[in-house]
Each structure stands twice: as C-alpha cells, then as structure tokens.
Design an enzyme around this catalytic site. Sequence first.
Site, PDB file in Angstrom:
ATOM      1  N   ASP A 160       0.796  -1.298   0.063  1.00  0.00           N
ATOM      2  CA  ASP A 160      -0.028  -0.019   0.088  1.00  0.00           C
ATOM      3  C   ASP A 160       0.812   1.294  -0.010  1.00  0.00           C
ATOM      4  O   ASP A 160       1.971   1.399   0.365  1.00  0.00           O
ATOM      5  CB  ASP A 160      -1.180  -0.047   1.177  1.00  0.00           C
ATOM      6  CG  ASP A 160      -0.372  -0.107   2.666  1.00  0.00           C
ATOM      7  OD1 ASP A 160       0.791  -0.847   2.550  1.00  0.00           O
ATOM      8  OD2 ASP A 160      -0.697   0.286   3.503  1.00  0.00           O
ATOM      9  N   GLU A 206      -0.507  -2.503   5.160  1.00  0.00           N
ATOM     10  CA  GLU A 206       0.726  -2.497   6.129  1.00  0.00           C
ATOM     11  C   GLU A 206       0.448  -0.986   6.873  1.00  0.00           C
ATOM     12  O   GLU A 206       0.571  -0.866   8.172  1.00  0.00           O
ATOM     13  CB  GLU A 206       2.023  -2.485   5.660  1.00  0.00           C
ATOM     14  CG  GLU A 206       2.910  -2.708   6.598  1.00  0.00           C
ATOM     15  CD  GLU A 206       3.414  -1.448   7.373  1.00  0.00           C
ATOM     16  OE1 GLU A 206       3.864  -1.521   8.748  1.00  0.00           O
ATOM     17  OE2 GLU A 206       3.569  -0.259   6.918  1.00  0.00           O
TER      18      GLU A 206
END
Length: 399
Positions: A78, A136
């Site tokens: 991400d 994350e």
Amino acid sequence: MWNQEQDSELLKILSKLRQTFHTYPELSGQEKQTRETIRKFLQELGIETQTFNEQYGLCGLIKGEQSGPVIALRADMDALPITEENEVAYKSKHQGVMHACGHDGHMAILMGAAKMLMQNRHKLAGTVKLIFQPAEEASPLGGAKAMIEAGVLEGVDAIFGLHLWPEVPSGALGIRTGGFMAASDRFKINVIGRSAHAAQPHKGIDAITMSADIIQGLNNIVSRQIDPVDVATISIGEISGGERYNVIAQEVILGGTIRTLNETTRQEIPKRIEAVLKGIAKPQGGDYIFDYQQGYPALANCKKATEVVVQAGKKVIGENNVYAEIKPVLGAEDFANYLAEKSGAFFFLGCAKAGEPTPILHNSHFDIDENVLLIGSKLLYQVVFEGVEAYKIVGGEVG
C-alpha cells in the site's frame, strides 16, 4: 550469482516494476490493480498464486525439486495519502497518493527474488511462500492479521522481510537480534470542562489549562516513572479545543501515540495515563474520556533467523556492508504480527541516492537509489537458501 549482463537485465525489469507501482499507487485496502500486476508477473513465471476475497493480498508458492522447510518472504503493497512533490517521469498519477515509504520497491524486490528462485528451483530443497500484504499502513489493524487468518503462515518454518531505509548506507544491510522496532499504540483524550465568559473564569472549568497540566503529566511518565534504559515515548500529535477567544473552553481533544520496545512497559503506560487523568481532571471539577487502542506489537527478531540474514548479507554484499547490531528504531511495522506467530527476522536495506539529501520516509520528496532493488532481490534469494539450511528437517523435526 548471475553474470553482469543478467544483472543488468533484471535491474531493468525491477526498475520498470517499481516505477509502475510508483506511478499508480493505491491506498490501504484499495490495492486491486497492484495485486493484478503482481499476479500476472508471477503467473508468467509459472508460479502458483492465491488471492483472497476479503482483501487484496496475494500469496505465491514456489516448490523446490527437493523436500525441505517452508520459508516465507513478505512485501507490503500500500501507498500513503501524500501528494508527491518529486518531478520525475514516474511521478504519481493518483492525486494525493504516493509511495512514500518504499513499498513500491519492496514489491519489485520480492518479484525479482521470485524470478531468481524459479530459475534456480532445481537447487531448492524446500518451499517458498511469497506473501504480498496489503494495508501495512492501516494501523492499528493492518493487513498482516488478515493474511494470517487467511492461512498464509500455515506450514511456514520461518518468515523474512525487508524495508528500504534511507538512514542506512545505500546497498548496506542493517539488522539486530531481539527488539528492533517499536509497538505503536494510539490514544485520544477528551478533556471536559465547563464553558464560561473569559471575564469570569471562576465560573467555568477550563479544559485548556487542564490539558496543559495533563500534557506535562504525560511527559513526566516517561521522564520520571519509566526506567531510563527502557525506551518509551508518549507524543501528542493533535490538539483541538475552544470555541472563541473570550470563552473558557469546555472541551479539548488530545490525540497521540505511544512507542515502546518492552511489552511490560507497553501494558503499564495506559494505566499510568489513566492515573494522570484522574489526578488532574477530577480535582479541578472536570472530567475526561480516555480511548486507548493497541496497534502493532514490538518487532523482535529471532536469533537464528537474524543469523540467516547476516550470513546471506555477507555472501551477497560483503561483511563490511552488514551492520548486525544497529540501534532499534521507534517506527512500527505490521511484520511484527508475523513474528508473533513464527520464527523470522526483518531487516533494513539502505536506499539513499548518493550525493543527494536523504528524504525521510513518509515525506513528499521520498525516492530511492534503484540500484538497491537488485541487491534486495539477491539478498532475499540468498536468505531463502540460508534459511532452508538453518531450518532443515532433521529426524522429522525442524532443525
């Protein structure tokens, strides 16, 4: 490992992958196209892949031609809600979204390691799981728990991951055994008073002055109530309150984060915060609401797994480029949730561009020296073979 021509060709592939991810970043929980790019790449290599309906993670499986332990490698996917200010050809095309934490590089590195492993699968005595993890950055929940619940750690003997890190010399490796990165918890405090005219402060209960006392009390927890050799921080990052310049504030909201390396200290700090709040708000006639959320646990590297990384580093980049006892940092990492379940280790790979100022992580100017992508792939490749040896099955049990 490979000849110069092969290295050059792989670096071109990794650079293109990384720049594609960088140009089209996706936020936590939105990594749909990112996953599709990874899936296609792995399937073209002949790697079996698994996706999940509930989230955009992906797991690839490489089976060696001989039996052995299962080694997992993880990369996060991400991006962050940051507007990029770099003027580069691969600048983010998604307004307000940027890969400012190196996850674009992490994915490319793991994809490079996958390619190398497939080309040398005949040498592999064991199985490799390639874990591409979403979300994350979505603390306090994060994406690791969802991946664990989906079963990606089933049968795994050890798991390894890396993070591009501008504060380590470019191309060098930094790691330590034990506590390496901090637990990251967050809190919100609503300090509640009673409004009054500023000309008659005695008729109100001032939430601002109470907040000032509370902030000082929180500082005293770390400076006077925690062992000085036990690392901990309490930081207030948000303050909002008051309605008008001549009105005693009725409410102030404080938001902050706690970072700890020791689990006992982690559990103790919210109790001490509660004691500070009671001791300040109640005697002044005020009140409070205290909301505390635990985020990622502290990340602690296993001794055996750390040695696996160190040995891999010595073989790939040389002993002088392996920093095996670097100081712990108070940044947090969702990888800690994997290490709460399995043996493993996490390490830093230096990525700063030579001769240029080093933008810190989560900065709108963050960028990397792309030459380290090839180094990272080689390190993960070698970690697999060192890990297979370290965790090999002996007499029916993992050694």
